[in-house]
Design an enzyme around this catalytic site. Structure first.
Site, PDB file in Angstrom:
ATOM      1  N   ARG A   1       0.844  -1.202   0.000  1.00 40.75           N
ATOM      2  CA  ARG A   1       0.000   0.000   0.000  1.00 40.75           C
ATOM      3  C   ARG A   1       0.874   1.246   0.000  1.00 40.75           C
ATOM      4  O   ARG A   1       0.583   2.220  -0.710  1.00 40.75           O
ATOM      5  CB  ARG A   1      -0.948   0.008   1.198  1.00 40.75           C
ATOM      6  CG  ARG A   1      -2.053  -1.027   1.128  1.00 40.75           C
ATOM      7  CD  ARG A   1      -3.010  -0.896   2.292  1.00 40.75           C
ATOM      8  NE  ARG A   1      -3.778   0.343   2.227  1.00 40.75           N
ATOM      9  CZ  ARG A   1      -4.437   0.867   3.257  1.00 40.75           C
ATOM     10  NH1 ARG A   1      -4.401   0.263   4.448  1.00 40.75           N
ATOM     11  NH2 ARG A   1      -5.115   1.989   3.123  1.00 40.75           N
TER      12      ARG A   1
ATOM     13  N   CYS B   1      -1.108   6.410   8.937  1.00 43.72           N
ATOM     14  CA  CYS B   1      -1.437   5.118   8.322  1.00 43.72           C
ATOM     15  C   CYS B   1      -2.520   5.402   7.294  1.00 43.72           C
ATOM     16  O   CYS B   1      -2.462   6.404   6.598  1.00 43.72           O
ATOM     17  CB  CYS B   1      -1.871   4.108   9.387  1.00 43.72           C
ATOM     18  SG  CYS B   1      -3.217   4.708  10.435  1.00 43.72           S
TER      19      CYS B   1
END
Length: 282
Positions: free
Chosen positions: A178, A237
């Site tokens: 990611r 995050c």
């Protein structure tokens, strides 16, 4: 005893009558998983708080997937769970602390120092032979009131302003694929904040889901810091949840003071004017 980072299953079992326990189990792709898991069996006396509904505020489309909740609304929910100002708060999940850490950080955000994550989560509890319950949490109204924050946070403007000078190191807790922008299952844009480095939160854990020993974590984070003070770090995050895992790990390692960017990638990428990087760390 007071626990401010982690508490073991044995320690919780011994002190449970004097603790307020929060079940924070969740699934980012299926918000019904947490309530179902709680109903099927939870630590006796635990209350359930939902990541989307209780531990986050309303979404506007530009403030991320888990914006910070209203302080007084969250304080009222913790009171309803039985929390007093001097009472030990314990949070757990079933995913190595990836969701329980949100409770830990938010409680500290509200000024509550006596908060810890159950090390190893509900698996550690059952592995130690302690029982589960399907009974709802007992009704106990606490007296907790929000106070001065014990944590640092930064907003998108601060992160954007840091791009030129790079005085602060931005640490991304998402999975490497990611971070590199190869996949993005949750947000509309793939990639990472330019200049950010990748420290997946899973690196904080042993194979059994417990945190690594503090000296090991200290060595790993000192390598990441490369001489910088811990206060120079900005953690993020996808939506401000698992970044708290790195913050707890650093606290455990004796390296406190890093800041959370609560909006994280989901807020950052909502504005097309903000730059996006892809690929590995330069």
């Amino acid at each position: 005893m007071t626990w401010t980072t982690l508490i073991s299953a044995d320690e919780l079992a011994e002190a449970i009558d004097h603790c307020t326990v929060i079940d924070a189990r969740h699934d980012l792709l299926d918000p019904a998983v947490g309530p179902a898991a709680y109903a099927a069996g939870h630590i006796p006396g635990a209350s359930f708080l939902h990541q989307d509904l209780d531990l986050a505020g309303p979404k506007t489309g530009s403030n991320g997937r888990h914006p910070l909740p209203d302080r007084e609304t969250l304080a009222a929910k913790l009171r309803a769970a039985g929390l007093d100002a001097g009472r030990q708060l314990v949070a757990y999940d079933g995913q190595g602390g990836m969701f329980a850490v949100r409770v830990w950080w938010l409680a500290r955000w509200l000024g509550h120092r006596k908060v810890a994550v159950l090390d190893g989560g509900i698996e550690a509890w059952t592995r130690a032979g302690f029982p589960l319950s399907t009974e709802p949490a007992p009704q106990r109204q606490g007296s907790f009131a929000a106070g001065a924050s014990l944590v640092a946070e930064v907003d998108a403007a601060t992160v954007l302003g840091n791009l030129a000078g790079g005085d602060r190191l931005v640490v991304d807790a998402r999975a490497p694929e990611r971070y590199r922008g190869e996949v993005e299952p949750l947000d509309p844009v793939a990639g990472h904040i330019p200049g950010a480095v990748n420290r997946p939160f899973q690196l904080n854990l042993r194979p059994d889901g417990r945190f690594k020993p503090a000296p090991v974590l200290r060595q790993e984070f000192e390598s990441l810091l490369a001489g910088r003070p811990p206060t120079s770090l900005v953690h993020h995050c996808g939506s401000g949840v698992t970044a708290c895992h790195n913050l707890l790990a650093m606290e455990l390692a004796g390296l406190p003071g890093g800041a959370l960017y609560p909006g994280s990638w989901s807020e950052w990428c909502a504005d097309p004017a903000r730059p996006v990087a892809r690929g590995a760390t330069p």
